[in-house]
Design a protein around this motif. Structure first.
Motif, PDB file in Angstrom:
ATOM      1  N   MET A  13      67.609  26.286  50.413  1.00  0.00           N
ATOM      2  CA  MET A  13      68.882  26.991  50.327  1.00  0.00           C
ATOM      3  C   MET A  13      69.780  26.437  49.225  1.00  0.00           C
ATOM      4  SD  MET A  13      68.879  29.554  52.310  1.00  0.00           S
ATOM      5  CE  MET A  13      67.104  29.742  52.258  1.00  0.00           C
ATOM      6  N   THR A  14      69.564  25.163  48.849  1.00  0.00           N
ATOM      7  CA  THR A  14      70.396  24.598  47.785  1.00  0.00           C
ATOM      8  C   THR A  14      70.110  25.253  46.440  1.00  0.00           C
ATOM      9  OG1 THR A  14      68.805  22.812  47.360  1.00  0.00           O
ATOM     10  CG2 THR A  14      70.555  22.365  48.949  1.00  0.00           C
ATOM     11  N   GLU A  15      68.990  25.959  46.331  1.00  0.00           N
ATOM     12  CA  GLU A  15      68.684  26.666  45.091  1.00  0.00           C
ATOM     13  C   GLU A  15      69.751  27.714  44.779  1.00  0.00           C
ATOM     14  OE1 GLU A  15      64.847  28.418  45.328  1.00  0.00           O
ATOM     15  OE2 GLU A  15      63.807  26.521  45.684  1.00  0.00           O
ATOM     16  N   LEU A  16      70.396  28.219  45.823  1.00  0.00           N
ATOM     17  CA  LEU A  16      71.382  29.272  45.634  1.00  0.00           C
ATOM     18  C   LEU A  16      72.677  28.752  45.020  1.00  0.00           C
ATOM     19  CD1 LEU A  16      70.914  31.214  48.995  1.00  0.00           C
ATOM     20  CD2 LEU A  16      69.744  31.550  46.815  1.00  0.00           C
ATOM     21  N   ALA A  17      72.760  27.427  44.798  1.00  0.00           N
ATOM     22  CA  ALA A  17      73.975  26.843  44.229  1.00  0.00           C
ATOM     23  C   ALA A  17      74.132  27.130  42.750  1.00  0.00           C
ATOM     24  CB  ALA A  17      73.991  25.337  44.467  1.00  0.00           C
ATOM     25  N   SER A  18      73.099  27.697  42.130  1.00  0.00           N
ATOM     26  CA  SER A  18      73.208  28.005  40.700  1.00  0.00           C
ATOM     27  C   SER A  18      72.277  29.156  40.351  1.00  0.00           C
ATOM     28  CB  SER A  18      72.858  26.775  39.857  1.00  0.00           C
ATOM     29  OG  SER A  18      71.512  26.391  40.071  1.00  0.00           O
ATOM     30  N   GLY A  19      72.639  29.855  39.284  1.00  0.00           N
ATOM     31  CA  GLY A  19      71.773  30.915  38.786  1.00  0.00           C
ATOM     32  C   GLY A  19      71.891  32.209  39.571  1.00  0.00           C
ATOM     33  N   THR A  20      70.986  33.126  39.274  1.00  0.00           N
ATOM     34  CA  THR A  20      70.964  34.440  39.909  1.00  0.00           C
ATOM     35  C   THR A  20      69.700  34.581  40.744  1.00  0.00           C
ATOM     36  OG1 THR A  20      72.243  35.445  38.127  1.00  0.00           O
ATOM     37  CG2 THR A  20      70.943  36.923  39.484  1.00  0.00           C
ATOM     38  N   HIS A  21      69.859  35.093  41.938  1.00  0.00           N
ATOM     39  CA  HIS A  21      68.735  35.210  42.867  1.00  0.00           C
ATOM     40  C   HIS A  21      68.761  36.572  43.554  1.00  0.00           C
ATOM     41  CE1 HIS A  21      68.022  30.829  42.563  1.00  0.00           C
ATOM     42  NE2 HIS A  21      69.343  30.771  42.483  1.00  0.00           N
ATOM     43  N   THR A  22      67.580  37.031  43.919  1.00  0.00           N
ATOM     44  CA  THR A  22      67.450  38.264  44.686  1.00  0.00           C
ATOM     45  C   THR A  22      66.970  37.914  46.087  1.00  0.00           C
ATOM     46  OG1 THR A  22      66.890  39.564  42.720  1.00  0.00           O
ATOM     47  CG2 THR A  22      66.287  40.496  44.848  1.00  0.00           C
ATOM     48  N   LEU A  23      67.710  38.377  47.084  1.00  0.00           N
ATOM     49  CA  LEU A  23      67.361  38.129  48.479  1.00  0.00           C
ATOM     50  C   LEU A  23      67.058  39.448  49.178  1.00  0.00           C
ATOM     51  CD1 LEU A  23      70.272  35.707  49.510  1.00  0.00           C
ATOM     52  CD2 LEU A  23      68.160  35.136  48.335  1.00  0.00           C
ATOM     53  N   ARG A  24      66.128  39.404  50.097  1.00  0.00           N
ATOM     54  CA  ARG A  24      65.931  40.518  51.015  1.00  0.00           C
ATOM     55  C   ARG A  24      66.287  40.016  52.399  1.00  0.00           C
ATOM     56  NH1 ARG A  24      60.226  42.817  48.778  1.00  0.00           N
ATOM     57  NH2 ARG A  24      61.050  44.042  47.034  1.00  0.00           N
ATOM     58  N   ILE A  25      67.131  40.768  53.092  1.00  0.00           N
ATOM     59  CA  ILE A  25      67.548  40.342  54.409  1.00  0.00           C
ATOM     60  C   ILE A  25      67.295  41.453  55.417  1.00  0.00           C
ATOM     61  CG2 ILE A  25      69.324  38.831  53.453  1.00  0.00           C
ATOM     62  CD1 ILE A  25      71.403  40.866  54.390  1.00  0.00           C
ATOM     63  N   ALA A  26      67.093  41.061  56.663  1.00  0.00           N
ATOM     64  CA  ALA A  26      66.921  42.017  57.745  1.00  0.00           C
ATOM     65  C   ALA A  26      67.439  41.379  59.018  1.00  0.00           C
ATOM     66  CB  ALA A  26      65.452  42.410  57.909  1.00  0.00           C
ATOM     67  N   ALA A  27      68.053  42.168  59.879  1.00  0.00           N
ATOM     68  CA  ALA A  27      68.573  41.656  61.144  1.00  0.00           C
ATOM     69  C   ALA A  27      68.433  42.718  62.215  1.00  0.00           C
ATOM     70  CB  ALA A  27      70.042  41.255  60.994  1.00  0.00           C
ATOM     71  N   ASP A  28      68.040  42.280  63.403  1.00  0.00           N
ATOM     72  CA  ASP A  28      67.954  43.158  64.569  1.00  0.00           C
ATOM     73  C   ASP A  28      68.549  42.410  65.748  1.00  0.00           C
ATOM     74  OD1 ASP A  28      67.412  45.036  66.469  1.00  0.00           O
ATOM     75  OD2 ASP A  28      65.224  44.866  66.375  1.00  0.00           O
ATOM     76  N   GLY A  29      69.882  42.409  65.806  1.00  0.00           N
ATOM     77  CA  GLY A  29      70.570  41.684  66.869  1.00  0.00           C
ATOM     78  C   GLY A  29      70.653  40.200  66.572  1.00  0.00           C
TER      79      GLY A  29
END
Length: 425
Positions: A118-134
């Motif tokens: 998760m610390t990778e998100l501290a710099s640069g540009t990233h693409t995430l895919r998220i999903a949630a069901d409750g």
């Protein structure tokens, strides 16, 4: 559409006191990269196809709409861009990763460990895919050119898998750092390590909880994000000395779900953090997204083993005296070695490091050459009534570490830190 009416927050904004207390948790000694990681989660500006014509809405009403949003099912793609102005860690990052270079070094660490990835998100540009069901089912994937890192929460099970290294990390929800039981899932909303928001909603909630008399909140027109009509909620500090210029949250007009989050620095320039959906769907995600079986041959690290390895690795403790202690709660209100100076956006935490020792130096032989180079790139030498010290800078969070072992840190300017240190002397 013309700007709508505005509101200045007051004591009635829910979670104000709690938000201020939470803000102190971002204040850790100069593990600036770690501080940055705790304040991230954000994305490049998305193209707009024109401002939709929506009914007027007040700032307080829009805040209440966000709070009342009960959307628990969604899936989509989020783009995150973060520019904190931190020099590249290069080989330094690997040297402090669990197990040494590469994150494992054959010593029992795992490149799939969530806190490390998760610390990778501290710099640069990233693409995430998220999903949630409750509250009990979430999935977050970080996409790379030819690989994918996925974090999956299903009931009391948490899996993380790095396709590049073919390593996996497994834990129960309690081992992953949450309170035991179903309530923990409801509180967290995702399996990401505590303090690392990765969606516009999580980011917006943190900002709004910290809002109070020192904050101006307005509705400033409309936008279209990921093909959906949205209102733009703008949050600005009323105090001087903060490094934060404004925060804009694009709120889905129908559901109240934040779709985009942009934090601009007071000094101007491009966004420090900018996060938003490029695609979003509020239908129930496919159940298969929340199941995971390690592929044959995958190296699996269990949470208990990873915890034991983490204790063996001193990490930043070798570089910043007291850093490990601070990360384990020094920033909590009431901690014996911490107090908060000021309030609101200009709040500064004063932390006394264990042993009241300042930074080690290359001359003393305590710091590797590349580590000293990194510290020098971040730091400015300063003096004052407090004595002397070094200010470590990012575009968002700055920290002053005095030579007698005190740390002053917050989302404030260098001058504000020096002033705080002088007043405390």
């Amino acid at each position: 559409m013309a700007p709508n009416d505005s509101a200045e927050t007051n004591g009635g904004t829910r979670g104000t006191a709690a938000g201020r207390r939470k803000a102190a948790r971002y204040i850790v000694p100069v593990a600036v990269a770690g501080v940055a990681a705790a304040t991230i989660g954000l994305v490049p500006a998305l193209a707009s196809s024109g401002d939709p014509d929506l009914p007027k809405i007040g700032a307080q009403e829009l805040i209440e709409k966000i709070a009342a949003s009960d959307t628990e099912q969604l899936s989509g793609t989020v783009k995150i861009s973060t520019d904190l102005g931190i020099p590249s860690l290069g080989g330094l990052a690997e040297s402090f990763a669990p197990g040494g270079a590469g994150g494992d070094g054959g010593k029992g660490g795992s490149s799939a460990h969530p806190q490390e990835r998760m610390t990778e998100l501290a710099s640069g540009t990233h693409t995430l895919r998220i999903a949630a069901d409750g509250p009990d089912k979430q999935r977050l994937s970080i996409l790379d050119n030819a690989s994918e890192y996925s974090l999956i929460h299903n009931g009391d099970q948490v899996w993380a898998y790095d396709s590049k290294s073919d390593q996996a990390y497994h834990a129960t929800e309690k081992q992953a750092g949450k309170d035991a039981g179903r309530d923990a899932g409801k509180k967290s909303g995702h399996p990401v390590p505590e303090g690392v928001p990765t969606t516009p909603k999580a980011l917006a909630e943190q900002v709004l909880k910290a809002a109070g008399p020192t904050t101006s909140v307005t509705v400033d027109g409309t936008a279209q994000v990921a093909g959906r009509d949205a209102y733009k909620l703008v949050v600005k500090p009323k105090q001087s000395g903060s490094t934060i210029g404004s925060v804009t949250v694009a709120v889905d007009a129908k559901s109240g779900v934040p779709l985009k989050f942009t934090l601009l620095p007071a000094a101007g320039g491009k966004a420090v953090v900018d996060a938003g959906f490029t695609e979003v769907d509020f239908a129930k995600p496919d159940a298969s997204l929340f199941t995971f079986t390690p592929p044959k041959g995958t190296e699996v690290t269990e949470a208990d083993d990873a915890k034991a390895q983490h204790k063996a690795d001193k990490g930043l403790g070798d570089l910043i005296p007291g850093a490990d202690a601070a990360q384990l709660g020094a920033g909590e209100p009431g901690a014996k070695n911490t107090k908060v100076i000021g309030e609101g956006w200009s709040a500064i935490a004063e932390i006394t490091t264990p042993g009241a020792t300042g930074l080690p130096s290359k001359a003393s032989g305590d710091v590797p050459a590349e580590a000293q180079q990194f510290l020098d790139a971040l730091g400015d030498k300063v003096t004052g009534k407090f004595g002397s010290g070094t200010v470590f800078k990012t575009r968002l969070v700055n920290a002053l570490m005095t030579d007698d072992g005190k740390v002053y840190v917050g989302a404030v300017t260098k001058d504000a830190l020096v002033k705080a240190a002088n007043s405390a002397s």
